[in-house]
Motif scaffolding. Structure first.
Motif, PDB file in Angstrom:
ATOM      1  N   ASN A 405       0.829  -1.214   0.000  1.00  0.00           N
ATOM      2  CA  ASN A 405       0.000   0.000   0.000  1.00  0.00           C
ATOM      3  C   ASN A 405       0.860   1.259   0.000  1.00  0.00           C
ATOM      4  O   ASN A 405       0.482   2.282  -0.579  1.00  0.00           O
ATOM      5  CB  ASN A 405      -0.939   0.005   1.204  1.00  0.00           C
ATOM      6  CG  ASN A 405      -2.213  -0.777   0.954  1.00  0.00           C
ATOM      7  OD1 ASN A 405      -2.573  -1.056  -0.190  1.00  0.00           O
ATOM      8  ND2 ASN A 405      -2.916  -1.130   2.020  1.00  0.00           N
ATOM      9  N   GLU A 406       2.005   1.208   0.668  1.00  0.00           N
ATOM     10  CA  GLU A 406       2.904   2.364   0.691  1.00  0.00           C
ATOM     11  C   GLU A 406       3.603   2.544  -0.649  1.00  0.00           C
ATOM     12  O   GLU A 406       3.800   3.666  -1.118  1.00  0.00           O
ATOM     13  CB  GLU A 406       3.952   2.198   1.797  1.00  0.00           C
ATOM     14  CG  GLU A 406       3.390   2.348   3.206  1.00  0.00           C
ATOM     15  CD  GLU A 406       4.439   2.044   4.261  1.00  0.00           C
ATOM     16  OE1 GLU A 406       5.548   1.600   3.880  1.00  0.00           O
ATOM     17  OE2 GLU A 406       4.152   2.249   5.459  1.00  0.00           O
ATOM     18  N   GLN A 407       3.998   1.437  -1.281  1.00  0.00           N
ATOM     19  CA  GLN A 407       4.774   1.516  -2.514  1.00  0.00           C
ATOM     20  C   GLN A 407       3.902   1.816  -3.729  1.00  0.00           C
ATOM     21  O   GLN A 407       4.362   2.446  -4.682  1.00  0.00           O
ATOM     22  CB  GLN A 407       5.527   0.199  -2.743  1.00  0.00           C
ATOM     23  CG  GLN A 407       6.634  -0.050  -1.718  1.00  0.00           C
ATOM     24  CD  GLN A 407       7.344  -1.364  -1.987  1.00  0.00           C
ATOM     25  OE1 GLN A 407       6.911  -2.157  -2.813  1.00  0.00           O
ATOM     26  NE2 GLN A 407       8.446  -1.588  -1.285  1.00  0.00           N
ATOM     27  N   THR A 408       2.671   1.349  -3.719  1.00  0.00           N
ATOM     28  CA  THR A 408       1.773   1.585  -4.857  1.00  0.00           C
ATOM     29  C   THR A 408       0.602   2.438  -4.376  1.00  0.00           C
ATOM     30  O   THR A 408       0.785   3.346  -3.608  1.00  0.00           O
ATOM     31  CB  THR A 408       1.293   0.243  -5.441  1.00  0.00           C
ATOM     32  OG1 THR A 408       0.608  -0.505  -4.423  1.00  0.00           O
ATOM     33  CG2 THR A 408       2.468  -0.598  -5.927  1.00  0.00           C
ATOM     34  N   GLU A 409      -0.576   2.142  -4.841  1.00  0.00           N
ATOM     35  CA  GLU A 409      -1.761   2.871  -4.387  1.00  0.00           C
ATOM     36  C   GLU A 409      -2.246   2.283  -3.063  1.00  0.00           C
ATOM     37  O   GLU A 409      -2.264   1.069  -2.885  1.00  0.00           O
ATOM     38  CB  GLU A 409      -2.885   2.772  -5.435  1.00  0.00           C
ATOM     39  CG  GLU A 409      -2.570   3.478  -6.734  1.00  0.00           C
ATOM     40  CD  GLU A 409      -2.471   4.982  -6.556  1.00  0.00           C
ATOM     41  OE1 GLU A 409      -3.175   5.522  -5.695  1.00  0.00           O
ATOM     42  OE2 GLU A 409      -1.668   5.613  -7.274  1.00  0.00           O
ATOM     43  N   ASN A 410      -2.684   3.149  -2.157  1.00  0.00           N
ATOM     44  CA  ASN A 410      -3.215   2.678  -0.886  1.00  0.00           C
ATOM     45  C   ASN A 410      -4.690   2.333  -1.061  1.00  0.00           C
ATOM     46  O   ASN A 410      -5.551   3.218  -1.110  1.00  0.00           O
ATOM     47  CB  ASN A 410      -3.048   3.748   0.193  1.00  0.00           C
ATOM     48  CG  ASN A 410      -3.456   3.241   1.573  1.00  0.00           C
ATOM     49  OD1 ASN A 410      -3.960   2.131   1.729  1.00  0.00           O
ATOM     50  ND2 ASN A 410      -3.236   4.059   2.585  1.00  0.00           N
ATOM     51  N   ILE A 411      -4.986   1.036  -1.153  1.00  0.00           N
ATOM     52  CA  ILE A 411      -6.378   0.604  -1.325  1.00  0.00           C
ATOM     53  C   ILE A 411      -6.912  -0.057  -0.066  1.00  0.00           C
ATOM     54  O   ILE A 411      -7.907  -0.779  -0.091  1.00  0.00           O
ATOM     55  CB  ILE A 411      -6.530  -0.337  -2.536  1.00  0.00           C
ATOM     56  CG1 ILE A 411      -5.684  -1.601  -2.368  1.00  0.00           C
ATOM     57  CG2 ILE A 411      -6.186   0.384  -3.820  1.00  0.00           C
ATOM     58  CD1 ILE A 411      -5.935  -2.644  -3.450  1.00  0.00           C
ATOM     59  N   GLY A 412      -6.240   0.180   1.051  1.00  0.00           N
ATOM     60  CA  GLY A 412      -6.752  -0.273   2.339  1.00  0.00           C
ATOM     61  C   GLY A 412      -6.846  -1.780   2.459  1.00  0.00           C
ATOM     62  O   GLY A 412      -5.987  -2.532   1.987  1.00  0.00           O
ATOM     63  N   ALA A 413      -7.940  -2.234   3.084  1.00  0.00           N
ATOM     64  CA  ALA A 413      -8.108  -3.660   3.376  1.00  0.00           C
ATOM     65  C   ALA A 413      -8.297  -4.490   2.106  1.00  0.00           C
ATOM     66  O   ALA A 413      -8.121  -5.707   2.140  1.00  0.00           O
ATOM     67  CB  ALA A 413      -9.297  -3.852   4.314  1.00  0.00           C
ATOM     68  N   ARG A 414      -8.647  -3.833   0.996  1.00  0.00           N
ATOM     69  CA  ARG A 414      -8.813  -4.609  -0.242  1.00  0.00           C
ATOM     70  C   ARG A 414      -7.498  -5.230  -0.689  1.00  0.00           C
ATOM     71  O   ARG A 414      -7.486  -6.200  -1.436  1.00  0.00           O
ATOM     72  CB  ARG A 414      -9.374  -3.704  -1.340  1.00  0.00           C
ATOM     73  CG  ARG A 414     -10.790  -3.234  -1.051  1.00  0.00           C
ATOM     74  CD  ARG A 414     -11.392  -2.511  -2.244  1.00  0.00           C
ATOM     75  NE  ARG A 414     -12.759  -2.100  -1.955  1.00  0.00           N
ATOM     76  CZ  ARG A 414     -13.110  -0.908  -1.488  1.00  0.00           C
ATOM     77  NH1 ARG A 414     -12.174  -0.002  -1.283  1.00  0.00           N
ATOM     78  NH2 ARG A 414     -14.364  -0.599  -1.251  1.00  0.00           N
ATOM     79  N   ARG A 415      -6.380  -4.674  -0.230  1.00  0.00           N
ATOM     80  CA  ARG A 415      -5.082  -5.256  -0.566  1.00  0.00           C
ATOM     81  C   ARG A 415      -4.957  -6.664  -0.003  1.00  0.00           C
ATOM     82  O   ARG A 415      -4.285  -7.517  -0.583  1.00  0.00           O
ATOM     83  CB  ARG A 415      -3.963  -4.369  -0.020  1.00  0.00           C
ATOM     84  CG  ARG A 415      -2.567  -4.805  -0.416  1.00  0.00           C
ATOM     85  CD  ARG A 415      -2.301  -4.553  -1.883  1.00  0.00           C
ATOM     86  NE  ARG A 415      -2.271  -3.132  -2.186  1.00  0.00           N
ATOM     87  CZ  ARG A 415      -2.228  -2.653  -3.425  1.00  0.00           C
ATOM     88  NH1 ARG A 415      -2.241  -3.468  -4.459  1.00  0.00           N
ATOM     89  NH2 ARG A 415      -2.199  -1.335  -3.629  1.00  0.00           N
ATOM     90  N   LEU A 416      -5.605  -6.924   1.122  1.00  0.00           N
ATOM     91  CA  LEU A 416      -5.530  -8.257   1.736  1.00  0.00           C
ATOM     92  C   LEU A 416      -6.125  -9.327   0.825  1.00  0.00           C
ATOM     93  O   LEU A 416      -5.640 -10.460   0.792  1.00  0.00           O
ATOM     94  CB  LEU A 416      -6.252  -8.257   3.085  1.00  0.00           C
ATOM     95  CG  LEU A 416      -5.602  -7.416   4.197  1.00  0.00           C
ATOM     96  CD1 LEU A 416      -6.512  -7.354   5.407  1.00  0.00           C
ATOM     97  CD2 LEU A 416      -4.243  -7.995   4.586  1.00  0.00           C
ATOM     98  N   HIS A 417      -7.178  -8.975   0.102  1.00  0.00           N
ATOM     99  CA  HIS A 417      -7.776  -9.946  -0.818  1.00  0.00           C
ATOM    100  C   HIS A 417      -6.766 -10.369  -1.883  1.00  0.00           C
ATOM    101  O   HIS A 417      -6.635 -11.555  -2.205  1.00  0.00           O
ATOM    102  CB  HIS A 417      -9.019  -9.345  -1.482  1.00  0.00           C
ATOM    103  CG  HIS A 417     -10.159  -9.116  -0.544  1.00  0.00           C
ATOM    104  ND1 HIS A 417     -11.178 -10.026  -0.374  1.00  0.00           N
ATOM    105  CD2 HIS A 417     -10.438  -8.086   0.283  1.00  0.00           C
ATOM    106  CE1 HIS A 417     -12.039  -9.568   0.515  1.00  0.00           C
ATOM    107  NE2 HIS A 417     -11.610  -8.384   0.931  1.00  0.00           N
ATOM    108  N   THR A 418      -6.072  -9.376  -2.433  1.00  0.00           N
ATOM    109  CA  THR A 418      -5.079  -9.672  -3.473  1.00  0.00           C
ATOM    110  C   THR A 418      -3.952 -10.536  -2.924  1.00  0.00           C
ATOM    111  O   THR A 418      -3.547 -11.523  -3.543  1.00  0.00           O
ATOM    112  CB  THR A 418      -4.497  -8.358  -4.029  1.00  0.00           C
ATOM    113  OG1 THR A 418      -5.565  -7.500  -4.393  1.00  0.00           O
ATOM    114  CG2 THR A 418      -3.625  -8.618  -5.228  1.00  0.00           C
TER     115      THR A 418
END
Length: 464
Positions: A405-418
């Protein structure tokens, strides 16, 4: 759960079951919901004067804005709809007009009420469903046609009584009696039967409304009344499935459409919740050309609905004074002050949702009732795989989520799904090969699956 039991503290506790953190936002929506109940207890003359205090949620994507509003509506079975502000345009431009928000909300309420009423009468339709099943399993003999069609047309009897038909009818009755016994004993549940059901699919016609082009589903049966016969089609299903279909159909016949429409409109007016997402995308002043040309126009069109107006729907007029509006936006570029002043004033409660920390990510993985780890455990358990997450493995997933999230776009908890999909890709793909085994996802396993992707920033932008 009854509304009188839902104190603000209890509402926050219920929201805590699904959403981590964001206490300020939870408290704001809990108070707004409780005020609705308090308003119902006021004298009628004062009740109409108390309007809901609409809420503006400010925070980045993936921190729980939509989930808070959705869970809130589900908690009290209130009609709820989520819309994106960017889907609407100013009157005079191609696109949806904002009145469609209320029309869609009424449709949601109608489905809710119709389903509730159908469930309430399901116990009363048993005999009718049983008779229709017996008719399908043992059809009655068709009457024999007259040898002289003209004589049959004018009602003349051309031959004596048909004794063969009486014999067939007697055989059918005896067969139905035996089938009735088997039906009650549950011996025919897997047997195939052909049933005739109503076809409720309505053609969708594009029409020109006063506000522009609208996609509207027009029920031609309602439009032309008895001029069009009801369309029916035949389906071949098991007796168990046929019972479910026929029960639903018979229950719907016992539901009064006018009562449903009246109750749906009452619920929308008194308990409806509209969640307007991406409202920051329509903030900002006009530049005269390009995609920004109708931003302020959309705000002006939204204003009457949020302030309180009457919207015409196919079920009747709907007043919007007491609908609760919750707007949300990231406001990275625009600011709440960029909205037109009149619209700002209609969202007096503003709450800021905080970005998710690594500790929040860690809690999201395990604490909510619909936690991701639980979902994946149950999914793989269907194939006989025992999935286990260690504490250090969960910590590592949370660390990677924060890092990406810090290195790319911050998409919050949706990053956990990926990340979870990438971590468990191999196990999910080869699940049959792991049948009967216990698979442990620890820190070493997570690093092995993700380290190379995260280190390559260009690659992580595409994959994670």
């Amino acid at each position: 759960m009854r509304m009188e039991e839902l104190t603000p503290r209890r509402i926050v506790e219920e929201l805590d079951r699904y959403i981590v953190g964001q206490e300020e936002a939870k408290r704001a929506v809990a108070i707004a919901l409780r005020n609705r109940y308090r308003r119902q207890l006021l004298p009628p003359d004062l009740r109409d004067e108390v309007v809901p205090k609409n809420i503006l949620m400010i925070g980045p994507t993936g921190v729980g804005k939509t989930e808070i509003a959705r869970r809130l509506a589900r908690l009290v079975d209130a009609p709820f709809i989520k819309v994106e502000a960017t889907k609407f345009t100013e009157v005079g431009y191609v696109g949806r007009d904002v009145d469609a928000i209320i029309r869609d909300l009424v449709e949601v309420a109608v489905r809710m009420v119709r389903q509730e009423r159908a469930e309430a009468v399901k116990d009363q339709v048993g005999p009718a469903v049983e008779e229709r099943l017996l008719e399908a399993l043992a059809p009655a003999p068709r009457p024999r046609s007259s040898a002289n069609p003209l004589a049959a047309l004018f009602g003349f009897q051309t031959s004596g009584p048909d004794d063969a038909s009486d014999v067939e009818a007697g055989e059918v009755q005896a067969r139905r009696a035996e089938l009735r016994r088997k039906l009650l004993a549950g011996e025919l549940e897997d047997q195939l039967v052909e049933i005739e059901v109503e076809d409720h699919s309505a053609p969708v016609v594009e029409v020109f409304s006063g506000q522009g082009v609208e996609q509207m589903g027009i029920n031609l049966q309602d439009l032309f009344g008895s001029f069009l016969p009801k369309r029916r089609r035949r389906r071949k299903v098991t007796v168990a499935e046929a019972r479910r279909i026929l029960t639903a159909e018979e229950a719907q016949k016992r539901v009064d459409p006018e009562e449903v429409a009246a109750e749906a409109i009452r619920r929308v007016e008194q308990a409806g919740i509209v969640f307007i997402d991406e409202i920051d995308k329509i903030a900002g002043r006009e530049r005269g050309v390009g995609p920004d040309v109708s931003r302020e126009g959309v705000q002006r069109d939204l204003l009457p609905i949020v302030e309180g107006s009457t919207v015409t729907t196919k079920y009747g007029p709907v007043r919007t004074e007491h609908i609760l509006f919750i707007a949300a936006g990231a406001f990275h570029v625009a600011r709440p002050s960029d909205l037109i002043p009149e619209l700002q004033g209609r969202f007096p409660i503003r709450v800021e949702l905080k970005p998710l920390s690594r500790a929040d990510m860690r809690r999201i993985l395990t604490e909510p009732e619909n936690a991701l780890t639980r979902q994946y455990k149950e999914l793989l358990a269907t194939e006989g795989v025992a999935l286990e997450f260690t504490d250090d493995g969960l910590d590592e997933i949370a660390r990677f989520a924060e890092l990406v999230n810090e290195q790319t776009e911050n998409i919050g908890a949706r990053r956990l799904h990926t990340l979870m999909e990438k971590v468990l890709e191999e196990i999910s793909f080869d699940a049959p090969a792991y049948r009967g085994q216990r698979v442990v996802v620890d820190a070493a396993y997570v690093r092995r699956r993700l380290a190379s992707i995260v280190e390559d920033r260009d690659l992580s932008r595409y994959i994670l």
